[in-house]
Design a protein around this motif. Structure first.
Motif, PDB file in Angstrom:
ATOM      1  N   ASN A  72      44.264  39.295  37.223  1.00  0.00           N
ATOM      2  CA  ASN A  72      45.244  40.299  37.626  1.00  0.00           C
ATOM      3  C   ASN A  72      46.464  40.229  36.707  1.00  0.00           C
ATOM      4  OD1 ASN A  72      43.912  41.428  39.881  1.00  0.00           O
ATOM      5  ND2 ASN A  72      44.413  39.607  41.065  1.00  0.00           N
ATOM      6  N   VAL A  73      46.957  41.397  36.325  1.00  0.00           N
ATOM      7  CA  VAL A  73      48.145  41.454  35.484  1.00  0.00           C
ATOM      8  C   VAL A  73      49.326  40.907  36.279  1.00  0.00           C
ATOM      9  CG1 VAL A  73      49.708  43.043  34.310  1.00  0.00           C
ATOM     10  CG2 VAL A  73      47.238  43.372  34.158  1.00  0.00           C
ATOM     11  N   PRO A  74      50.188  40.066  35.664  1.00  0.00           N
ATOM     12  CA  PRO A  74      51.247  39.374  36.406  1.00  0.00           C
ATOM     13  C   PRO A  74      52.113  40.280  37.263  1.00  0.00           C
ATOM     14  CG  PRO A  74      51.085  38.504  34.192  1.00  0.00           C
ATOM     15  CD  PRO A  74      50.137  39.663  34.261  1.00  0.00           C
ATOM     16  N   GLU A  75      52.403  41.500  36.797  1.00  0.00           N
ATOM     17  CA  GLU A  75      53.305  42.366  37.555  1.00  0.00           C
ATOM     18  C   GLU A  75      52.733  42.815  38.896  1.00  0.00           C
ATOM     19  OE1 GLU A  75      54.656  42.545  33.377  1.00  0.00           O
ATOM     20  OE2 GLU A  75      52.747  42.507  34.424  1.00  0.00           O
ATOM     21  N   SER A  76      51.417  42.639  39.090  1.00  0.00           N
ATOM     22  CA  SER A  76      50.821  43.119  40.342  1.00  0.00           C
ATOM     23  C   SER A  76      51.477  42.462  41.542  1.00  0.00           C
ATOM     24  CB  SER A  76      49.312  42.813  40.347  1.00  0.00           C
ATOM     25  OG  SER A  76      48.673  43.520  39.318  1.00  0.00           O
ATOM     26  N   GLY A  77      51.628  41.138  41.508  1.00  0.00           N
ATOM     27  CA  GLY A  77      52.278  40.434  42.601  1.00  0.00           C
ATOM     28  C   GLY A  77      51.377  40.245  43.797  1.00  0.00           C
ATOM     29  N   ALA A  78      51.375  39.066  44.360  1.00  0.00           N
ATOM     30  CA  ALA A  78      50.505  38.767  45.498  1.00  0.00           C
ATOM     31  C   ALA A  78      50.864  39.665  46.683  1.00  0.00           C
ATOM     32  CB  ALA A  78      50.642  37.304  45.892  1.00  0.00           C
ATOM     33  N   GLY A  79      49.828  40.262  47.256  1.00  0.00           N
ATOM     34  CA  GLY A  79      50.009  41.061  48.455  1.00  0.00           C
ATOM     35  C   GLY A  79      50.552  42.458  48.218  1.00  0.00           C
ATOM     36  N   ARG A  80      50.846  42.815  46.971  1.00  0.00           N
ATOM     37  CA  ARG A  80      51.371  44.139  46.708  1.00  0.00           C
ATOM     38  C   ARG A  80      50.244  45.091  46.344  1.00  0.00           C
ATOM     39  NH1 ARG A  80      55.611  43.982  42.191  1.00  0.00           N
ATOM     40  NH2 ARG A  80      55.757  46.166  42.771  1.00  0.00           N
ATOM     41  N   TRP A  81      50.493  46.348  46.456  1.00  0.00           N
ATOM     42  CA  TRP A  81      49.533  47.344  46.016  1.00  0.00           C
ATOM     43  C   TRP A  81      50.281  48.459  45.295  1.00  0.00           C
ATOM     44  CZ3 TRP A  81      49.788  52.448  47.298  1.00  0.00           C
ATOM     45  CH2 TRP A  81      50.593  52.789  48.379  1.00  0.00           C
ATOM     46  N   PRO A  82      49.632  49.238  44.458  1.00  0.00           N
ATOM     47  CA  PRO A  82      48.264  49.035  44.001  1.00  0.00           C
ATOM     48  C   PRO A  82      48.131  47.739  43.190  1.00  0.00           C
ATOM     49  CG  PRO A  82      49.053  51.253  43.464  1.00  0.00           C
ATOM     50  CD  PRO A  82      50.237  50.446  43.865  1.00  0.00           C
ATOM     51  N   ARG A  83      46.943  47.133  43.235  1.00  0.00           N
ATOM     52  CA  ARG A  83      46.654  45.952  42.439  1.00  0.00           C
ATOM     53  C   ARG A  83      45.933  46.381  41.160  1.00  0.00           C
ATOM     54  NH1 ARG A  83      44.558  43.901  47.411  1.00  0.00           N
ATOM     55  NH2 ARG A  83      42.448  44.193  46.585  1.00  0.00           N
ATOM     56  N   MET A  84      46.307  45.758  40.044  1.00  0.00           N
ATOM     57  CA  MET A  84      45.580  46.024  38.799  1.00  0.00           C
ATOM     58  C   MET A  84      44.922  44.745  38.322  1.00  0.00           C
ATOM     59  SD  MET A  84      46.665  47.805  35.207  1.00  0.00           S
ATOM     60  CE  MET A  84      47.591  46.473  34.494  1.00  0.00           C
ATOM     61  N   ARG A  85      43.699  44.883  37.839  1.00  0.00           N
ATOM     62  CA  ARG A  85      42.937  43.754  37.315  1.00  0.00           C
ATOM     63  C   ARG A  85      42.370  44.168  35.958  1.00  0.00           C
ATOM     64  NH1 ARG A  85      37.530  41.393  40.376  1.00  0.00           N
ATOM     65  NH2 ARG A  85      36.360  40.766  38.511  1.00  0.00           N
ATOM     66  N   VAL A  86      42.373  43.256  35.015  1.00  0.00           N
ATOM     67  CA  VAL A  86      41.811  43.519  33.706  1.00  0.00           C
ATOM     68  C   VAL A  86      40.821  42.406  33.369  1.00  0.00           C
ATOM     69  CG1 VAL A  86      42.281  43.903  31.261  1.00  0.00           C
ATOM     70  CG2 VAL A  86      43.958  44.615  32.973  1.00  0.00           C
ATOM     71  N   ASP A  87      39.571  42.782  33.157  1.00  0.00           N
ATOM     72  CA  ASP A  87      38.549  41.856  32.671  1.00  0.00           C
ATOM     73  C   ASP A  87      38.322  42.197  31.206  1.00  0.00           C
ATOM     74  OD1 ASP A  87      38.444  41.067  35.274  1.00  0.00           O
ATOM     75  OD2 ASP A  87      36.290  41.327  35.527  1.00  0.00           O
ATOM     76  N   SER A  88      38.835  41.348  30.325  1.00  0.00           N
ATOM     77  CA  SER A  88      38.895  41.681  28.905  1.00  0.00           C
ATOM     78  C   SER A  88      38.101  40.697  28.065  1.00  0.00           C
ATOM     79  CB  SER A  88      40.358  41.688  28.449  1.00  0.00           C
ATOM     80  OG  SER A  88      40.447  41.706  27.045  1.00  0.00           O
ATOM     81  N   GLY A  89      37.514  41.215  26.986  1.00  0.00           N
ATOM     82  CA  GLY A  89      36.815  40.349  26.045  1.00  0.00           C
ATOM     83  C   GLY A  89      37.597  40.102  24.778  1.00  0.00           C
ATOM     84  N   VAL A  90      38.780  40.723  24.645  1.00  0.00           N
ATOM     85  CA  VAL A  90      39.535  40.616  23.403  1.00  0.00           C
ATOM     86  C   VAL A  90      40.983  40.256  23.693  1.00  0.00           C
ATOM     87  CG1 VAL A  90      38.064  42.301  22.230  1.00  0.00           C
ATOM     88  CG2 VAL A  90      40.150  43.071  23.396  1.00  0.00           C
ATOM     89  N   GLU A  91      41.667  39.864  22.641  1.00  0.00           N
ATOM     90  CA  GLU A  91      43.113  39.647  22.676  1.00  0.00           C
ATOM     91  C   GLU A  91      43.642  39.955  21.289  1.00  0.00           C
ATOM     92  OE1 GLU A  91      42.817  34.813  21.886  1.00  0.00           O
ATOM     93  OE2 GLU A  91      43.242  35.562  23.912  1.00  0.00           O
TER      94      GLU A  91
END
Length: 652
Positions: free
Chosen positions: A362-381
């Motif tokens: 989860n991207v840090p800005e999402s914050g526990a318990g907050r919504w909307p939640r964003m998640r990134v499953d990435s193969g690159v940097e």
């Protein structure tokens, strides 16, 4: 008790499995090709073993090398991820024979579903609705259009839509050749093609004690080249038809029970607008789109895979589905050029203004318990290279929200703000889809792009403003900390000139910097400029343009969109010039077929050569009517991007 797991895969799915394995206290082992040695998934593993070579057939598809690596590194389990060997019954049996735990379904279940032809017969006998199979010889005009499909694999490979009976033999031959290259089995079959169907799938989880969960359904109807681009849970169609969910779940459980299924799997169906559905295939593995199910149920499907593989009991019922999740697949590709994959170095990759934590998460800005939640499953940097040997997917971006509209709005906004430099991507297309009225209305059938086109063109004014920002940032960088752009003259003479190329379009910029500020034709005024940030007033509206400058590339991000600019040198290097009519390789790849000879007359658009690269077959066509005057390649030859393949001269 498991202590260490080898993931027989690469990229984002390897990182995803490592993440759960670490949370369970397991050590992790990666295998990697030569080309992948510097990729993030390799560095994140506790141990890594190289498989010499680059092509999948030499590396990730060499089961005996993967098992040898597991034993050498001290792993006691193998997780196959998806793709590659994940649905290879022979590999699963070899893992078990080596004394390792197979994190997947029983070998017999994989075998049962390994042939789509045999799988459909099994499902029909179990009472699951199926589309009738057609042998190529019995296809008639009344059956058209039909879909030619590979029996042994998926992911859009070995699939062709045929609308004319005369085209069928050639398309079967092409599909069979592609299937043989991808899966080692050239068997193909035909079935009736529903041009505007809905692709609905049910997530299955089953334990060794007879409990079978239908965890929830997903809709994956928005596809290109028969490959999924946008996935969501729950399905808008199923939400609209009250009885459909129970019928789907019942059919999926019947399918799993019929083959004694254990572990995570997906039963895929093709549905019409009235709610009638037909079995397509069963994927005996984790799906690419599994995160939307996790986000709407709170489950960790990979954790459940480990638990079931070691004999754990599932509770009687799965948790309920809550809210809505949408996933998009971010690819290095050009949708406007027939989805042509792109290669190169990812100079910067960030969402929500920050680099991602290892493994995405989860991207840090999402914050526990907050919504909307964003998640990134990435193969690159930053610094990762997109090679021509594997799938061009960079990441999956997932947003959960209480309702579908909120999820689509937040996901499109996050993609718009993302910083992705170095390779062209389908990011703008994804934003366009998420904001399209038909998508928001839940009208998401498999013909979405055929109906609505590919709305990714960048407007001329956006190009011009971005090019001006690039030029002013370059000028500011050459002056240093004075913050006065280069080009300022007390007595101005000639304007400053810069030119940039965006695809086939050249954008020329002329400007003067005077005592009164920036003088440029049109409706733009300079507010501030620095090497990485230029503020312009466009039509009376102030906007910031963030500029990233790399070798031969300038990337400009603003609220108007993202533009990648190639500076045009004032003087052309003669060694870089090619003859008119030259056909250049659009990417590194392998020539798999040559359809012409020197001296042949060709017509504009006529297919001449076929390249295979990044899990896709690409057609190289004649740019104009003429005669093939040169042919510089042959079947089986490896070519680099920009290589001259052939030359079409004028007709005699």
């Amino acid at each position: 008790m498991l202590t260490s797991v080898l993931v027989a895969n690469r990229g984002e799915i390897a990182r995803r499995i490592f993440r759960t394995a670490r949370s369970l206290g397991l050590s992790t082992v990666a295998v990697h090709s030569t080309a992948d040695a510097a990729m993030p998934f390799v560095g994140e593993a506790d141990a890594a073993v190289q498989l010499p070579g680059n092509a999948p057939a030499d590396t990730y598809l060499r089961g005996e090398l993967v098992i040898e690596a597991a034993l050498k590194a001290g792993a006691d389990a193998v997780h196959p991820g998806y793709g590659f060997l994940s649905e290879n019954a022979g590999f699963a049996q070899a893992v078990i024979d080596a004394g390792l735990t197979w994190i997947g379904p029983p070998v017999d279940a994989i075998s049962s579903m390994g042939s789509k032809i045999e799988a459909k017969k099994l499902m029909a006998a179990a009472g699951v609705p199926v589309l009738a199979e057609l042998t190529p010889a019995e296809v008639s005009v009344d059956d058209l259009p039909v879909l030619v499909k590979a029996s042994a694999g998926g992911g859009g490979r070995g699939m062709r839509v045929v609308s004319r009976l005369a085209d069928l033999p050639g398309e079967i031959e092409a599909a069979s050749a592609e299937a043989l290259s991808a899966f080692g089995d050239g068997t193909v079959f035909c079935e009736r093609y529903l041009a505007a169907g809905r692709h609905i799938e049910v997530q299955i989880m089953a334990d060794q004690h007879g409990t079978i969960w239908a965890v929830g359904e997903r809709e994956c109807s928005i596809q290109r080249r028969h490959q999924k681009v946008v996935e969501e849970a729950p399905s808008p169609l199923v939400e609209r038809i009250p009885s459909m969910r129970a019928e789907l779940f019942d059919a999926a459980r019947k399918a799993a029970a019929a083959i004694g299924y254990v572990g995570a799997g997906t039963v895929e169906f093709l549905a019409d607008e009235g709610g009638a559905f037909y079995f397509l295939e069963m994927n005996t593995r984790l799906q690419v789109e599994h995160p939307v199910t996790e986000e709407t149920t709170g489950l960790d499907l990979v954790e459940l895979q480990f638990a079931v593989a070691t004999g754990a009991h599932l509770p009687p019922k799965p948790p309920p589905t809550v809210g809505h999740a949408i996933e998009v697949r971010l690819y290095a590709e050009d949708p406007a050029q027939d989805w042509q994959p792109q290669t190169g170095v990812v100079r910067r990759f960030a969402l929500s203004g920050k680099k991602l934590a290892p493994g995405g998460e989860n991207v840090p800005e999402s914050g526990a318990g907050r919504w909307p939640r964003m998640r990134v499953d990435s193969g690159v940097e930053d610094g990762s290279e997109v090679s021509p040997y594997y799938d061009a997917m960079l990441a999956k971006v997932i947003v959960w929200a209480p309702d579908r509209t909120s999820a689509a709005r937040r996901l499109s906004a996050e993609l718009t703000r993302a910083t992705i430099h170095g390779v062209q991507t389908n990011r703008d297309l994804l934003v366009w889809v998420l904001r399209h009225p038909a998508f928001l209305a839940g009208e998401t059938d498999t013909a979405f792009f055929e109906k609505h086109g590919v709305g990714v063109a960048v407007g001329a004014e956006v190009l011009r403003a971005s090019a001006l920002a690039a030029a002013l940032a370059d000028a500011a960088g050459r002056v240093g900390p004075v913050r006065v752009p280069a080009g300022w003259r007390n007595v101005p003479s000639q304007p400053q000139r810069n030119a940039y190329r965006v695809g086939d379009v050249t954008v020329a910029i002329e400007y003067r910097l005077t005592r009164d500020g920036l003088v440029v034709d049109g409706n733009m005024a300079l507010v501030d400029s620095a090497p990485e940030r230029v503020v312009l007033e466009v039509d009376g509206v102030r906007r910031a343009f963030h500029v990233g400058t790399y070798d031969g590339l300038v990337c400009v991000d603003s609220s108007l969109g993202s533009v990648a600019l190639t500076p045009v040198e004032r003087f052309t290097d003669p060694s870089q010039q090619v003859s008119p009519g030259s056909l250049l390789a659009p990417m590194p790849g392998t020539v798999i077929r040559v359809g012409v000879q020197v001296g042949d007359e060709v017509k504009q658009g006529q297919p001449l050569l076929w390249l295979e690269a990044m899990k896709m077959e690409h057609t190289i066509s004649a740019p104009a009517d003429g005669v093939l005057s040169e042919l510089r390649v042959e079947a089986g030859q490896q070519v680099e991007v920009g290589a001259v393949l052939a030359v079409v001269g004028e007709e005699a």
